[in-house]
Write a protein that holds these residues in place. Structure first.
Motif, PDB file in Angstrom:
ATOM      1  N   LEU A 138       0.817  -1.221   0.000  1.00 43.07           N
ATOM      2  CA  LEU A 138       0.000   0.000   0.000  1.00 43.07           C
ATOM      3  C   LEU A 138       0.844   1.263   0.000  1.00 43.07           C
ATOM      4  O   LEU A 138       0.376   2.322   0.426  1.00 43.07           O
ATOM      5  CB  LEU A 138      -0.917   0.002   1.230  1.00 43.07           C
ATOM      6  CG  LEU A 138      -1.962  -1.119   1.300  1.00 43.07           C
ATOM      7  CD1 LEU A 138      -2.712  -1.055   2.616  1.00 43.07           C
ATOM      8  CD2 LEU A 138      -2.934  -1.012   0.133  1.00 43.07           C
ATOM      9  N   ARG A 139       2.093   1.184  -0.459  1.00 44.52           N
ATOM     10  CA  ARG A 139       2.973   2.346  -0.450  1.00 44.52           C
ATOM     11  C   ARG A 139       2.344   3.515  -1.212  1.00 44.52           C
ATOM     12  O   ARG A 139       2.323   4.660  -0.737  1.00 44.52           O
ATOM     13  CB  ARG A 139       4.325   1.983  -1.056  1.00 44.52           C
ATOM     14  CG  ARG A 139       5.340   3.123  -1.044  1.00 44.52           C
ATOM     15  CD  ARG A 139       6.582   2.730  -1.849  1.00 44.52           C
ATOM     16  NE  ARG A 139       7.275   1.635  -1.217  1.00 44.52           N
ATOM     17  CZ  ARG A 139       8.356   1.780  -0.431  1.00 44.52           C
ATOM     18  NH1 ARG A 139       8.816   3.011  -0.177  1.00 44.52           N
ATOM     19  NH2 ARG A 139       8.948   0.738   0.095  1.00 44.52           N
ATOM     20  N   GLY A 140       1.834   3.247  -2.396  1.00 46.46           N
ATOM     21  CA  GLY A 140       1.229   4.322  -3.185  1.00 46.46           C
ATOM     22  C   GLY A 140       0.007   4.919  -2.515  1.00 46.46           C
ATOM     23  O   GLY A 140      -0.175   6.144  -2.512  1.00 46.46           O
ATOM     24  N   GLU A 141      -0.844   4.079  -1.930  1.00 46.44           N
ATOM     25  CA  GLU A 141      -2.034   4.583  -1.242  1.00 46.44           C
ATOM     26  C   GLU A 141      -1.662   5.417  -0.025  1.00 46.44           C
ATOM     27  O   GLU A 141      -2.279   6.457   0.244  1.00 46.44           O
ATOM     28  CB  GLU A 141      -2.914   3.403  -0.827  1.00 46.44           C
ATOM     29  CG  GLU A 141      -4.224   3.816  -0.179  1.00 46.44           C
ATOM     30  CD  GLU A 141      -5.092   2.626   0.179  1.00 46.44           C
ATOM     31  OE1 GLU A 141      -6.048   2.809   0.964  1.00 46.44           O
ATOM     32  OE2 GLU A 141      -4.798   1.515  -0.324  1.00 46.44           O
ATOM     33  N   ILE A 142      -0.633   4.984   0.704  1.00 51.78           N
ATOM     34  CA  ILE A 142      -0.195   5.744   1.886  1.00 51.78           C
ATOM     35  C   ILE A 142       0.331   7.111   1.471  1.00 51.78           C
ATOM     36  O   ILE A 142       0.040   8.138   2.096  1.00 51.78           O
ATOM     37  CB  ILE A 142       0.883   4.944   2.648  1.00 51.78           C
ATOM     38  CG1 ILE A 142       0.275   3.668   3.239  1.00 51.78           C
ATOM     39  CG2 ILE A 142       1.485   5.793   3.763  1.00 51.78           C
ATOM     40  CD1 ILE A 142       1.290   2.748   3.867  1.00 51.78           C
ATOM     41  N   ILE A 143       1.125   7.142   0.387  1.00 50.15           N
ATOM     42  CA  ILE A 143       1.681   8.410  -0.090  1.00 50.15           C
ATOM     43  C   ILE A 143       0.567   9.373  -0.513  1.00 50.15           C
ATOM     44  O   ILE A 143       0.565  10.556  -0.155  1.00 50.15           O
ATOM     45  CB  ILE A 143       2.657   8.160  -1.248  1.00 50.15           C
ATOM     46  CG1 ILE A 143       3.928   7.453  -0.736  1.00 50.15           C
ATOM     47  CG2 ILE A 143       3.033   9.464  -1.946  1.00 50.15           C
ATOM     48  CD1 ILE A 143       4.886   7.051  -1.825  1.00 50.15           C
ATOM     49  N   ASN A 144      -0.407   8.863  -1.270  1.00 51.06           N
ATOM     50  CA  ASN A 144      -1.500   9.730  -1.724  1.00 51.06           C
ATOM     51  C   ASN A 144      -2.318  10.264  -0.553  1.00 51.06           C
ATOM     52  O   ASN A 144      -2.715  11.433  -0.547  1.00 51.06           O
ATOM     53  CB  ASN A 144      -2.402   8.948  -2.683  1.00 51.06           C
ATOM     54  CG  ASN A 144      -1.716   8.629  -3.994  1.00 51.06           C
ATOM     55  OD1 ASN A 144      -0.805   9.340  -4.410  1.00 51.06           O
ATOM     56  ND2 ASN A 144      -2.127   7.547  -4.633  1.00 51.06           N
TER      57      ASN A 144
END
Length: 315
Positions: A138-144
């Protein structure tokens, strides 16, 4: 008189020097008058009113970076350490923005603390709803999620978020070891499934090949049997035709047709003795046996010889 002029000149020079300010490139000077915001000095040579105006601070307008490290807890109570990099800059040079940037926080350290708290809160609120096994994916979701929260807050402080990146995600040593075991077990299951599929495909192909081999062999055998039957039938037809013609020729010459049967009998005995290769062939060589065999051959000849109708007396 001369001394007074010198003093006046010195005072004027001091006033001129104190009114000149040089603002470095990529920075703007925030000018206050009696402690209140007055205006902004752009990079280069600037002048201010001596004594009355004061350069309160120099605000950088280049992109700035901040390295943040904090810990978040997942829903299954696993500690996750995050290392992030934030790139931000001053939104614009307007009076409203400059006042926020210059006076909203006491110093840069306070601003750094507030920004770290915002990022931590955004990341922790999302991670707290996820399992430890989900976090890495979920790296991308956390960043967004963090960007949406921080972007709005930075704008209220006079800054603009350029980028936010998560450089590293680390779990406790025990968690990492358990995750490695889980991954290894899943890989073993996948490998076993792939091996099973490969074996199934191999066995299926072998069965198909064997079936095709048997089918082709059966088809070839059937064709060969058909050809052998056709050849044997043609042989018998030609043999019968030859015997019939020989018998007809002997009858036309006034010779007994039974001579053909006798010749066939003797040739059979000769061929059996010649090609027997040590095999034993029992033949009835008595006179009565020969007569019986001759009768049978003559009967066979009679069946194969066409019957010619006799001419009628009226003809």
């Amino acid at each position: 008189m001369g001394i007074a002029l010198i003093v006046v000149a010195a005072l004027l020079l001091a006033l001129v020097l104190t009114s000149i300010r040089q603002v470095p490139q990529a920075k703007v000077g925030v000018v206050t008058m009696f402690g209140k915001y007055r205006r902004v000095m752009n990079p280069g040579l600037n002048f201010k009113v001596p004594v009355i105006e004061k350069v309160n601070s120099y605000v950088p307008v280049q992109n700035q970076t901040a390295q943040l490290e904090f810990v978040a807890i997942t829903i299954d109570q696993a500690s996750v350490k995050f290392a992030t990099t934030i790139i931000f800059t001053v939104k614009d040079h307007s009076a409203e923005t400059m006042q926020k940037v210059a006076f909203l926080f006491i110093n840069a350290s306070s601003f750094q603390t507030a920004m770290t708290a915002q990022v931590e809160a955004a990341v922790r609120s999302l991670v707290a709803t996820k399992q430890q096994s989900e976090v890495l994916g979920l790296r991308g979701e956390i960043i967004n999620h963090a960007k949406e929260t921080l972007d709005e807050q930075l704008e209220s402080w006079g800054y603009l978020l350029v980028d936010l990146a998560i450089n590293d995600i680390q779990f406790d040593a025990e968690v990492m070891a358990s995750m490695s075991r889980v991954v290894a077990a899943k890989n073993s299951v996948i490998a076993a499934e792939n091996e099973g599929q490969a074996l199934l495909v191999k066995r299926t192909k072998e069965a198909e090949a064997n079936g095709a081999f048997i089918r082709i062999g059966a088809e070839n055998e059937a064709k060969a049997a058909k050809l052998r039957g056709e050849g044997l039938a043609a042989f018998r037809t030609e043999l019968t035709k030859g015997i019939s013609e020989s018998a007809a020729d002997l009858a036309a010459a006034g010779v007994d047709p039974s001579l053909v049967a006798f010749a066939m009998w003797t040739e059979t005995v000769v061929q059996a003795a010649k090609d027997g290769q040590g095999n034993v062939l029992f033949l009835d060589g008595s006179v009565s046996g020969m007569e019986e065999t001759m009768k049978r051959l003559q009967g066979l000849q009679a069946l194969q010889t066409p019957i010619v109708p006799k001419p009628s007396k009226d003809a």
